[in-house]
Design a protein around this motif. Sequence first.
Motif, PDB file in Angstrom:
ATOM      1  N   MET A   1     -43.386 -33.408 -33.295  1.00 39.09           N
ATOM      2  CA  MET A   1     -42.635 -33.626 -32.080  1.00 39.09           C
ATOM      3  C   MET A   1     -42.776 -32.381 -31.216  1.00 39.09           C
ATOM      4  O   MET A   1     -42.831 -31.266 -31.713  1.00 39.09           O
ATOM      5  CB  MET A   1     -41.163 -33.873 -32.375  1.00 39.09           C
ATOM      6  N   LYS A   2     -42.787 -32.608 -29.904  1.00 42.11           N
ATOM      7  CA  LYS A   2     -42.857 -31.507 -28.955  1.00 42.11           C
ATOM      8  C   LYS A   2     -41.897 -31.810 -27.812  1.00 42.11           C
ATOM      9  O   LYS A   2     -41.911 -32.910 -27.267  1.00 42.11           O
ATOM     10  CB  LYS A   2     -44.278 -31.377 -28.426  1.00 42.11           C
ATOM     11  N   ILE A   3     -41.061 -30.854 -27.468  1.00 40.30           N
ATOM     12  CA  ILE A   3     -40.145 -31.006 -26.339  1.00 40.30           C
ATOM     13  C   ILE A   3     -40.658 -30.138 -25.210  1.00 40.30           C
ATOM     14  O   ILE A   3     -40.888 -28.942 -25.391  1.00 40.30           O
ATOM     15  CB  ILE A   3     -38.709 -30.602 -26.714  1.00 40.30           C
ATOM     16  N   ILE A   4     -40.856 -30.739 -24.067  1.00 40.49           N
ATOM     17  CA  ILE A   4     -41.285 -30.013 -22.877  1.00 40.49           C
ATOM     18  C   ILE A   4     -40.051 -29.862 -22.003  1.00 40.49           C
ATOM     19  O   ILE A   4     -39.531 -30.838 -21.468  1.00 40.49           O
ATOM     20  CB  ILE A   4     -42.411 -30.766 -22.143  1.00 40.49           C
ATOM     21  N   ARG A   5     -39.560 -28.655 -21.885  1.00 36.95           N
ATOM     22  CA  ARG A   5     -38.313 -28.406 -21.170  1.00 36.95           C
ATOM     23  C   ARG A   5     -38.486 -28.541 -19.659  1.00 36.95           C
ATOM     24  O   ARG A   5     -39.505 -28.127 -19.095  1.00 36.95           O
ATOM     25  CB  ARG A   5     -37.782 -27.009 -21.487  1.00 36.95           C
ATOM     26  N   ASN A   6     -37.478 -29.133 -19.022  1.00 37.74           N
ATOM     27  CA  ASN A   6     -37.450 -29.249 -17.575  1.00 37.74           C
ATOM     28  C   ASN A   6     -37.620 -27.864 -16.965  1.00 37.74           C
ATOM     29  O   ASN A   6     -36.973 -26.908 -17.380  1.00 37.74           O
ATOM     30  CB  ASN A   6     -36.126 -29.880 -17.138  1.00 37.74           C
ATOM     31  N   GLY A   7     -38.527 -27.757 -15.994  1.00 37.09           N
ATOM     32  CA  GLY A   7     -38.769 -26.491 -15.328  1.00 37.09           C
ATOM     33  C   GLY A   7     -39.767 -25.592 -16.033  1.00 37.09           C
ATOM     34  O   GLY A   7     -40.081 -24.515 -15.532  1.00 37.09           O
ATOM     35  N   SER A   8     -40.273 -26.017 -17.193  1.00 35.00           N
ATOM     36  CA  SER A   8     -41.220 -25.174 -17.930  1.00 35.00           C
ATOM     37  C   SER A   8     -42.654 -25.303 -17.407  1.00 35.00           C
ATOM     38  O   SER A   8     -43.506 -24.502 -17.766  1.00 35.00           O
ATOM     39  CB  SER A   8     -41.185 -25.503 -19.420  1.00 35.00           C
TER      40      SER A   8
END
Length: 133
Positions: A1-8
Amino acid sequence: MKIIRNGSRKTMIGAEELFSGRVLIDPLLFKPAEPSRVTCALVTFEPGSRTAWHRHPSGQILIVTSGHGIVQEWGKEPQEIFPGDVVWIPPDSKHWHGAAPHAMMTHIAIQEAVDGRSVEWMEKVGDDQNPAD
């Protein structure tokens, strides 16, 4: 799993040769890892801005998240789109989309790559083709 953070991810400005008016593009995925071929972006159009004519080898899904927009397939009448609308554009269908003349519009654009390409760009939409007033 990979989370791409808002604003990253860095917001990009749509290239002048591919868009008319100011368009902001926020990629929502990193380059997909095989076997995935899906790409998507959050695209914000300032009033009256739009894509050039283009087509996608596997088609495209647009999910309107805010504002008032217009989408048109080649040879057909322009259609208005609003928040909550989901637009399915068939494979290889020449089309454009963007904001209505006096409103911004944001959508999520989802498409799949075929042989490494997810879009074929064409000529800009002429002012006589766009219901700009």
